[in-house]
Scaffold this motif. Sequence first.
Motif, PDB file in Angstrom:
ATOM      1  N   VAL A 232       0.840  -1.205   0.000  1.00 17.37           N
ATOM      2  CA  VAL A 232       0.000   0.000   0.000  1.00 17.37           C
ATOM      3  C   VAL A 232       0.873   1.252   0.000  1.00 17.37           C
ATOM      4  CG1 VAL A 232      -1.631   1.351   1.380  1.00 17.37           C
ATOM      5  CG2 VAL A 232      -1.978  -1.105   1.088  1.00 17.37           C
ATOM      6  N   ASN A 233       1.930   1.221   0.785  1.00 10.67           N
ATOM      7  CA  ASN A 233       2.827   2.368   0.871  1.00 10.67           C
ATOM      8  C   ASN A 233       3.496   2.656  -0.472  1.00 10.67           C
ATOM      9  OD1 ASN A 233       4.196   4.466   2.173  1.00 10.67           O
ATOM     10  ND2 ASN A 233       5.907   3.151   2.732  1.00 10.67           N
ATOM     11  N   VAL A 234       4.003   1.608  -1.129  1.00 13.33           N
ATOM     12  CA  VAL A 234       4.652   1.787  -2.433  1.00 13.33           C
ATOM     13  C   VAL A 234       3.659   2.331  -3.453  1.00 13.33           C
ATOM     14  CG1 VAL A 234       5.738   0.581  -4.364  1.00 13.33           C
ATOM     15  CG2 VAL A 234       6.406   0.032  -2.024  1.00 13.33           C
ATOM     16  N   TYR A 235       2.437   1.829  -3.422  1.00 18.45           N
ATOM     17  CA  TYR A 235       1.418   2.272  -4.379  1.00 18.45           C
ATOM     18  C   TYR A 235       1.110   3.757  -4.203  1.00 18.45           C
ATOM     19  CZ  TYR A 235      -3.086   2.690  -6.744  1.00 18.45           C
ATOM     20  OH  TYR A 235      -4.111   3.098  -7.556  1.00 18.45           O
ATOM     21  N   LEU A 341      12.408  -0.679  -3.271  1.00 16.93           N
ATOM     22  CA  LEU A 341      11.910   0.548  -3.897  1.00 16.93           C
ATOM     23  C   LEU A 341      11.707   1.652  -2.866  1.00 16.93           C
ATOM     24  CD1 LEU A 341       9.342  -0.948  -6.445  1.00 16.93           C
ATOM     25  CD2 LEU A 341      11.604   0.022  -6.945  1.00 16.93           C
ATOM     26  N   LEU A 342      11.259   1.286  -1.674  1.00 10.95           N
ATOM     27  CA  LEU A 342      11.106   2.287  -0.614  1.00 10.95           C
ATOM     28  C   LEU A 342      12.465   2.851  -0.205  1.00 10.95           C
ATOM     29  CD1 LEU A 342       8.387   0.718   1.724  1.00 10.95           C
ATOM     30  CD2 LEU A 342       8.136   2.662   0.182  1.00 10.95           C
ATOM     31  N   MET A 366      10.590   5.941   5.617  1.00 13.46           N
ATOM     32  CA  MET A 366      10.043   5.449   4.348  1.00 13.46           C
ATOM     33  C   MET A 366       8.527   5.573   4.300  1.00 13.46           C
ATOM     34  SD  MET A 366      12.305   2.008   3.599  1.00 13.46           S
ATOM     35  CE  MET A 366      11.599   1.117   4.990  1.00 13.46           C
ATOM     36  N   PHE A 367       7.895   5.632   5.454  1.00 11.22           N
ATOM     37  CA  PHE A 367       6.438   5.720   5.504  1.00 11.22           C
ATOM     38  C   PHE A 367       5.953   7.156   5.679  1.00 11.22           C
ATOM     39  CE2 PHE A 367       7.066   1.339   5.826  1.00 11.22           C
ATOM     40  CZ  PHE A 367       5.864   0.659   5.743  1.00 11.22           C
ATOM     41  N   GLN A 368       6.883   8.081   5.858  1.00 12.78           N
ATOM     42  CA  GLN A 368       6.517   9.470   6.116  1.00 12.78           C
ATOM     43  C   GLN A 368       5.771  10.126   4.958  1.00 12.78           C
ATOM     44  OE1 GLN A 368       7.183  10.919   9.130  1.00 12.78           O
ATOM     45  NE2 GLN A 368       6.049  12.749   8.539  1.00 12.78           N
ATOM     46  N   PRO A 369       6.198   9.947   3.699  1.00 13.28           N
ATOM     47  CA  PRO A 369       5.496  10.634   2.609  1.00 13.28           C
ATOM     48  C   PRO A 369       4.024  10.261   2.496  1.00 13.28           C
ATOM     49  CG  PRO A 369       7.621   9.818   1.863  1.00 13.28           C
ATOM     50  CD  PRO A 369       7.389   9.229   3.218  1.00 13.28           C
TER      51      PRO A 369
END
Length: 508
Positions: A232-235, A341-342, A366-369
């Motif tokens: 979900v994060n990458v998407y 990728l993250l 990595m989850f901040q954006p």
Amino acid sequence: MKENETISPPTSLGRILLAVGPGLIVAGSIVGSGELIATTKTGAEAGFSLLWLIVIGCVIKVFAQIEFGRYALISGKTTLVALDEVPGPRIKGRGNWLVWYWLIMWLASISQLGGIVGGVGQALSISAPLTQQGVAYNQAADAEQLARFDAFRQAHHRGETESDVSTSNTWGTYDATYRSADPGQHLQPHDTAIWAIIISLLTSVILVVGRYSLIQSFSTALVASFTLLVVVNVYWLQSEAEFAFSAKEFLSGLMFSFPEKTAEISPIRTALATFGIIGVGAAELITYPYWCLEKGYGKFTGANDGSPQWKQRAAGWMRVMHFDAWGAMLIYTFATVAFYLLGASVLHRIGLNPEKGDMVRTLAVMFQPVFSEWAATVFLFGALAVLYSTFFVANASHARTFSDALRVIGVIAHDEQTRDRWIRILSGVFPILCVVIFIAFPAPAQLVLISGIAQGVMLPMLAAAALFFRYKRSVEGLEPGKTWDVFLWLSAVAMLVTGVWTVVAVLS
């Protein structure tokens, strides 16, 4: 094996899927140390340029993995007993060269678990600090990470490719209150170590009383939950202009290129260490047959009596094992690429490298954006899930392999009751040993990479063993085809190159 223990293999897809499991346990140990720590660190150092090596590392070793599983299934022998059959130097009654190098690799692997439990401790100390110093440290460290993140975004909006930010003011109050004896370093609170001790003690209890079904269910649930979050994060990262990656960048990562080495970092060395532990690393190649046997594949097949019925059962359970191994490969390869990728999209662009006491906090960026103020909470849940899954599964695996090693080198008796007793003892001891290692050397990322190097060196040895099992221990009528042999040799060559390359990179 008793005749009445044999079971006909499932034939329908649904029943085959119900019979898989060992690969999911292995995936539970892979996703934590390999993907979350080593893979993202490689992406942070190398950008997109080494994605090709990561993908190869996940796929190519499965052929050797299945050869190990195949021999365990048809012989009923555990991996270290089987490795002791490989020709080469040996100490009579005390094991051969492969068994003794495995013991060396085991030392590095148990150190890796020290790094893993340290990562779990970091995640818990961030989400639930136990001391006032821990609270103050979190506030200062979070402020520094946020300053770096905001500086990068501001630089991007100005059209600049690099950002420069001073973070010394975020530590002023903390450093004045908690003075470090080492100038330039921030005094680390004890919260991480305390949490690591608590987790290790809890794991010891669970493993001593646990069984295969508990380990499989627990590890599968933990890995699945965080893998979903990562995807979900990458998407959604693609909707963030500063961190979205283009198809061109993705495809460039699949080309055979290498990043430049700098005075501070060596991406190739990190990548080689990562190659040793992502996918089925040397440790997983050895432990996978143990889980196949514990699942019952060997028992269900029965002892080889040379009958057509036995061959039919063996072929059927081998088919189940293929589904198990390749299905797990799809899961952890998908997760590995997402983690890489993250690391490349976020950490590399900001200029962050997950290391030492702030490894978990750096990875959380990595989850901040995507998750902004929820980033830390979301990531910490995931980090706890996959890191603890690795710690849990790997300790269970080590208890089984090490007790087997004690039999092979003649320290304990060869009967199953003695081995089972030692599995319980070591299940309680190893988690404690891991936390002792972490407290003595509190650098989780480095501990993980040391294990990766040791496993990388062992890969050529295991490739040779896989070829030995294929050509010297196959059963007539159950041999794989020529296409399989080609890929097995390619797998062996890749593992050989990795081992040699790892040694050269370490010595250079």
